[in-house]
Design a protein around this motif. Structure first.
Motif, PDB file in Angstrom:
ATOM      1  N   ASP A  32      29.346  21.912  17.354  1.00 22.93           N
ATOM      2  CA  ASP A  32      30.691  21.959  16.784  1.00 22.93           C
ATOM      3  C   ASP A  32      31.573  20.809  17.261  1.00 22.93           C
ATOM      4  N   GLY A  33      31.043  19.905  18.098  1.00 20.03           N
ATOM      5  CA  GLY A  33      31.799  18.739  18.548  1.00 20.03           C
ATOM      6  C   GLY A  33      32.699  18.988  19.736  1.00 20.03           C
ATOM      7  N   SER A  34      32.548  20.138  20.374  1.00 26.89           N
ATOM      8  CA  SER A  34      33.362  20.428  21.553  1.00 26.89           C
ATOM      9  C   SER A  34      32.730  19.812  22.800  1.00 26.89           C
ATOM     10  N   PRO A  35      33.536  19.599  23.854  1.00 25.59           N
ATOM     11  CA  PRO A  35      33.026  19.007  25.088  1.00 25.59           C
ATOM     12  C   PRO A  35      31.975  19.892  25.741  1.00 25.59           C
ATOM     13  N   PRO A  36      31.175  19.321  26.627  1.00 20.53           N
ATOM     14  CA  PRO A  36      31.209  17.959  27.159  1.00 20.53           C
ATOM     15  C   PRO A  36      30.536  16.964  26.222  1.00 20.53           C
ATOM     16  N   TYR A  37      30.755  15.680  26.502  1.00 21.02           N
ATOM     17  CA  TYR A  37      30.208  14.591  25.702  1.00 21.02           C
ATOM     18  C   TYR A  37      29.423  13.636  26.584  1.00 21.02           C
TER      19      TYR A  37
END
Length: 71
Positions: A32-37
């Motif tokens: 979903d593109g949420s952290p961490p990255y």
């Protein structure tokens, strides 16, 4: 905070004599593109896992689309 691969992660500097820390998001840990990255810092040429804090912001990469001009 949501991001995609290719977006920039900017950590705002808290000191006036230091520039912001900027990196490119090269991998996501969550669909979903949420952290961490996973981020490749532009000034260090290394990749690290980042859990962004309140001093962070995402600059979304531009898509290849263009607006139509009536005519």
């Amino acid at each position: 905070m949501k991001a995609m691969v290719g977006d920039r992660l900017v950590l705002e500097s808290t000191r006036s004599d230091r520039p912001n820390h900027v990196g490119i998001i090269v991998a996501l840990r969550h669909p979903d593109g949420s952290p961490p990255y996973v981020v490749r810092w532009l000034d260090e040429e290394r990749e690290v896992l980042v859990f962004p804090g309140r001093d962070a912001r995402i600059e979304h990469r531009r898509t290849g689309s263009t607006d139509s001009v009536p005519g």
